[in-house]
Design a protein around this motif. Sequence first.
Motif, PDB file in Angstrom:
ATOM      1  N   ALA A   1      -5.030  -7.076   8.598  1.00  0.00           N
ATOM      2  CA  ALA A   1      -3.952  -6.218   9.102  1.00  0.00           C
ATOM      3  C   ALA A   1      -2.862  -5.985   8.062  1.00  0.00           C
ATOM      4  CB  ALA A   1      -3.348  -6.835  10.360  1.00  0.00           C
ATOM      5  N   GLU A   2      -2.592  -6.989   7.239  1.00  0.00           N
ATOM      6  CA  GLU A   2      -1.480  -6.901   6.285  1.00  0.00           C
ATOM      7  C   GLU A   2      -1.940  -6.694   4.846  1.00  0.00           C
ATOM      8  OE1 GLU A   2       0.884 -10.394   6.916  1.00  0.00           O
ATOM      9  OE2 GLU A   2       1.359  -9.871   9.005  1.00  0.00           O
TER      10      GLU A   2
ATOM     11  N   ASP B   1      -6.808  -2.309  10.216  1.00  0.00           N
ATOM     12  CA  ASP B   1      -5.345  -2.234  10.303  1.00  0.00           C
ATOM     13  C   ASP B   1      -4.800  -2.743  11.632  1.00  0.00           C
ATOM     14  OD1 ASP B   1      -4.991  -1.299   7.768  1.00  0.00           O
ATOM     15  OD2 ASP B   1      -4.706   0.802   8.322  1.00  0.00           O
ATOM     16  N   TRP B   2      -5.597  -2.655  12.703  1.00  0.00           N
ATOM     17  CA  TRP B   2      -5.114  -3.073  14.022  1.00  0.00           C
ATOM     18  C   TRP B   2      -5.607  -4.462  14.407  1.00  0.00           C
ATOM     19  CZ3 TRP B   2      -6.325   2.124  17.023  1.00  0.00           C
ATOM     20  CH2 TRP B   2      -5.473   3.128  16.524  1.00  0.00           C
TER      21      TRP B   2
ATOM     22  N   THR C   1      -0.872  -0.374  15.381  1.00  0.00           N
ATOM     23  CA  THR C   1       0.375  -0.015  14.696  1.00  0.00           C
ATOM     24  C   THR C   1       0.790   1.409  15.022  1.00  0.00           C
ATOM     25  OG1 THR C   1      -0.915   0.637  12.746  1.00  0.00           O
ATOM     26  CG2 THR C   1      -0.051  -1.608  12.793  1.00  0.00           C
ATOM     27  N   ASP C   2      -0.081   2.156  15.652  1.00  0.00           N
ATOM     28  CA  ASP C   2       0.243   3.506  16.092  1.00  0.00           C
ATOM     29  C   ASP C   2       0.994   3.409  17.429  1.00  0.00           C
ATOM     30  OD1 ASP C   2       0.132   6.049  17.392  1.00  0.00           O
ATOM     31  OD2 ASP C   2      -1.538   6.640  16.095  1.00  0.00           O
TER      32      ASP C   2
ATOM     33  N   ALA D   1      -0.433   1.975  21.017  1.00  0.00           N
ATOM     34  CA  ALA D   1       0.155   0.759  21.580  1.00  0.00           C
ATOM     35  C   ALA D   1       0.704   1.021  22.979  1.00  0.00           C
ATOM     36  CB  ALA D   1       1.268   0.249  20.671  1.00  0.00           C
TER      37      ALA D   1
END
Length: 458
Positions: free
Chosen positions: A285-286, A424-425, A430-431, A435
């Motif tokens: 994710a990071e 990414d999630w 993160t959108d 979410a």
Amino acid sequence: MQAVQLSTLAEAPAGVAAALDTVRGFDAALVNGLARVSEPQHAALTALAGAVAGSPLAEPVSSAVAKVSAGAIGTDELSALAAARAALLGAVHDALVEQADAALGRSRFEWTAEAVAGTPNPLAAGSRAWLGELAIAGWRGVDHDLVSAADRTVEALLGEPALRRLAVLLDGFTAELSACAPVATMDRVPARRWADLWARALLLSWRGAESAATESVSGRLLPLGVDVHEHGTAVQVQVHGVLETTDAPARLVRVSVAAAKVDTIVGPAVWQLLGAHRQLLTALAEHRALELTDMPVTVTGDLLWDDDRAKASAEADPFVTATVQLPQARAAAVAPLDRDPVHIAVPVFFEGYRIREGALESGDQRIALDLDALPAAGPLTAAGVNGSSLLIGLLRWDANGWSVRPLAVQRKVKTVLTALHNGDWALGPTDPKVAKAQAKSGDAVAVLRERAGRLLRK
């Protein structure tokens, strides 16, 4: 950075088409079953025997074809036919991997592990008997009674750790057949897929207890991207990356973690099922590297993941890794039983391309994009791929030739360069829109866990 020579991938290597035609003929013979071998089926079996005539399989396969054609069908004969099919697909795999390595300028380790002779587990005999019934009936003869006949066998196999690989395969295979039964009513039978599963299960049933050769490694894992495999009852994420150690050159490795699920858990919610692997999810994710300490790794480049032996560390941009480390990283060897074109998944990096009509074009060369496999568990979409300028993906092969499955892209979003990755999630969407939608629909995982806990308390 080494450029991908797409022209090298334009045509399949010599002999691949003929080998696949032979396999296709055998797969077609299994559709209607081997109870009474017709002339086309006999021709397909004879072609299979001819394809391995110059190998150690020549005598047992030739004998098997003669016996099966005469109606004397036993598990030994069917196993010989499955071995011949696997040998042909193994030869196709090796030719394609050699072609891909030439196009990418890559090198890989040779398979040096010796085969360990073992006594087949007696529990596996039941699976061979059922697989034999399946071959005799053919896919068109599969009904609920035939599928349910495997229930006790699968249950017994699941209770034996040494046979877990065979057990899980048969468990999934029988569930798929059950969902399609009676197969006689189906318009189209997935002959290649079911023949793959049948042959693999039959060969696995003859193996003794498996002890994968491993070593312990300490170093830095730089993730490139994650491939998400999601089904109604299971989810698996497979992370491809570059492993750096102090005492060896960089090499390509994989991390596979999985969890059981129900079909109501979909999209970003599947990541919650993998919460035990917190360090891995954080790195995805990071966009961080992972510091590994004494992590087991097999000769096939698979890290046997233990989250306690890993720690997410400094930021590590996957696109920098793909530019700098990927071209020099050495690929792992492939185990004999895994030498099948369906398993080919080679990390690649592209820049300076354009996308048109579902294909990536570089100059006058092009390669198909596999956009149907993009998971709903991440922000990467077909639209995101189409507007990208950098791409990390997996080079794969199927009957239509080579293609690329995107894992991550970089594109401009309102004049700002933005990276989109399948992972990414991993710690949550993160959108904001996604979410909000997830919050509105409720936490399916939490609800199911609460219900399960309530049932256990009763």
